[in-house]
Design an enzyme around this catalytic site. Structure first.
Site, mmCIF file in Angstrom:
data_model
loop_
_atom_site.group_PDB
_atom_site.id
_atom_site.type_symbol
_atom_site.label_atom_id
_atom_site.label_comp_id
_atom_site.label_asym_id
_atom_site.label_seq_id
_atom_site.Cartn_x
_atom_site.Cartn_y
_atom_site.Cartn_z
ATOM 1 C CB SER A 10 -0.896 0.028 1.241
ATOM 2 O OG SER A 10 -1.449 1.337 1.378
ATOM 3 C CG HIS A 35 -3.898 -1.908 -1.384
ATOM 4 N ND1 HIS A 35 -5.011 -2.671 -1.670
ATOM 5 C CD2 HIS A 35 -4.239 -1.156 -0.304
ATOM 6 C CE1 HIS A 35 -5.972 -2.411 -0.803
ATOM 7 N NE2 HIS A 35 -5.539 -1.481 0.037
ATOM 8 C CG ASP A 37 -5.096 1.913 1.264
ATOM 9 O OD1 ASP A 37 -6.075 1.142 1.192
ATOM 10 O OD2 ASP A 37 -3.966 1.555 1.629
ATOM 11 C CG MET A 39 -8.203 6.721 3.106
ATOM 12 S SD MET A 39 -7.069 6.756 4.499
ATOM 13 C CE MET A 39 -6.562 5.040 4.532
ATOM 14 C CG HIS A 68 -9.265 -0.326 0.058
ATOM 15 N ND1 HIS A 68 -8.606 -0.565 1.250
ATOM 16 C CD2 HIS A 68 -10.594 -0.367 0.355
ATOM 17 C CE1 HIS A 68 -9.493 -0.730 2.224
ATOM 18 N NE2 HIS A 68 -10.705 -0.606 1.709
ATOM 19 C CG MET A 70 -11.315 2.835 2.691
ATOM 20 S SD MET A 70 -9.709 2.755 3.530
ATOM 21 C CE MET A 70 -8.631 2.891 2.099
ATOM 22 C CG MET A 139 -11.388 -3.502 5.762
ATOM 23 S SD MET A 139 -9.990 -2.997 4.743
ATOM 24 C CE MET A 139 -9.047 -1.978 5.886
ATOM 25 C CG ASP A 177 -6.107 -3.288 3.531
ATOM 26 O OD1 ASP A 177 -5.028 -2.949 4.046
ATOM 27 O OD2 ASP A 177 -6.792 -2.522 2.820
HETATM 28 C C1 DX5 Z 1 -6.239 1.075 6.004
HETATM 29 C C2 DX5 Z 1 -5.775 0.778 4.594
HETATM 30 C C3 DX5 Z 1 -4.645 -0.185 4.553
HETATM 31 C C4 DX5 Z 1 -3.426 0.301 5.270
HETATM 32 C C5 DX5 Z 1 -2.435 -0.801 5.408
HETATM 33 O O1 DX5 Z 1 -7.313 1.948 5.946
HETATM 34 O O2 DX5 Z 1 -6.841 0.220 3.846
HETATM 35 O O3 DX5 Z 1 -4.351 -0.570 3.212
HETATM 36 O O4 DX5 Z 1 -2.853 1.413 4.703
HETATM 37 O O5 DX5 Z 1 -1.366 -0.299 6.143
HETATM 38 P P1 DX5 Z 1 -0.611 -1.167 7.227
HETATM 39 O O6 DX5 Z 1 0.009 -2.309 6.483
HETATM 40 O O7 DX5 Z 1 0.384 -0.211 7.768
HETATM 41 O O8 DX5 Z 1 -1.616 -1.624 8.227
HETATM 42 ZN ZN ZN Z 2 -6.424 -0.736 1.798
#
Ligand code: DX5
Ligand code: ZN
Length: 219
Positions: A10, A35, A37, A39, A68, A70, A139, A177
């Site tokens: 990620s 990956h 993320d 947000m 991903h 969010m 998750m 994840d």
């Molecule tokens: C959390 C994300 C993850 C996260 C993983 O909201 O979806 O992908 O960044 O990071 P680590 O491996 O540090 O938990």
């Molecule tokens: Zn993620």
């Protein structure tokens, strides 16, 4: 277990000031997927980046972009991430408002469609979605931040989702994840996961990325 295991670093934990170099580095280090993320500061209590960043780094690697989302409501942004270069898009069951429609739309864009389950969301939410999806994300932290601790209670959910996937006979990725390091990776794989997302344990562990990625693979 002979299932191939894929590692999806990620970039949330990458050095954003050198993002292009970071993407090239994990590509060369053996990442299977990248990956991403996304947000929105609303569905989750953090803001990361949008389709403009995805588009900017797309030319730097041929590896699949595993986006991903969010964000809520999510539907209005699916086309933008497809155009930016996503190969796979996952959405949370709570983010729709209509998860069945969102999954169908991702498929109609020619992409692999995934559904993500928060730690408090039961596997049962997949009952009427599993036949439509290409990927399930379990998750193992509450979404929003890298560097959190793996929530062990989710192993039971991973095992339940593995059963559901196997019952379909279809090729559906089971991604885990949050809080993945060498120890939790092994537990998640034992429970049935076959794609491991890792932020902190790849980018934040020091040393070289190839070794950090290799450490997550089964011996
Ligand atoms: C959390 C994300 C993850 C996260 C993983 O909201 O979806 O992908 O960044 O990071 P680590 O491996 O540090 O938990
Ligand atoms: Zn993620």
């Amino acid at each position: 277990m002979s299932r191939p295991i894929r590692i999806a670093p990620s970039i949330l934990s990458a050095d954003f000031a050198r993002l292009g170099d970071e993407v090239r580095a994990i590509d060369e280090a053996g990442a299977d997927w990248i990956h991403l993320d996304v947000m929105d500061g609303h569905f989750v209590p953090n803001i990361s980046f949008g389709p403009g960043v995805v588009r900017a780094i797309r030319p730097l690697t041929a590896k699949p972009f595993d986006v991903h989302l969010m964000i809520a409501p999510v539907d209005a942004y699916l086309d933008a991430f497809a155009q930016a270069g996503a190969d796979r898009i996952s959405v949370h069951v709570e983010a729709g408002p209509h998860i069945h429609r969102s999954i169908g739309h991702i498929g109609s864009l020619g992409l692999k469609a995934g559904v993500a389950l928060n730690p408090g969301t039961p596997a049962k939410m997949l009952d009427y979605l599993i036949d439509l999806v290409d990927q399930v994300i379990v998750m193992t932290v509450n979404p929003g931040f890298g560097g959190q601790h793996f929530i062990g209670s989710q192993l039971k959910k991973i095992a339940a989702v593995r059963k559901m996937i196997d019952a379909t006979g279809r090729d559906i990725a089971l991604e885990v994840d949050g809080g993945i390091d060498a120890a939790t990776a092994a537990r998640a794989i034992d429970a049935g996961a076959d794609v491991l997302v890792a932020g902190t344990s790849v980018f934040g562990a020091g040393g070289d990325y190839a070794a950090n990625i290799a450490r997550l693979r089964p011996a």
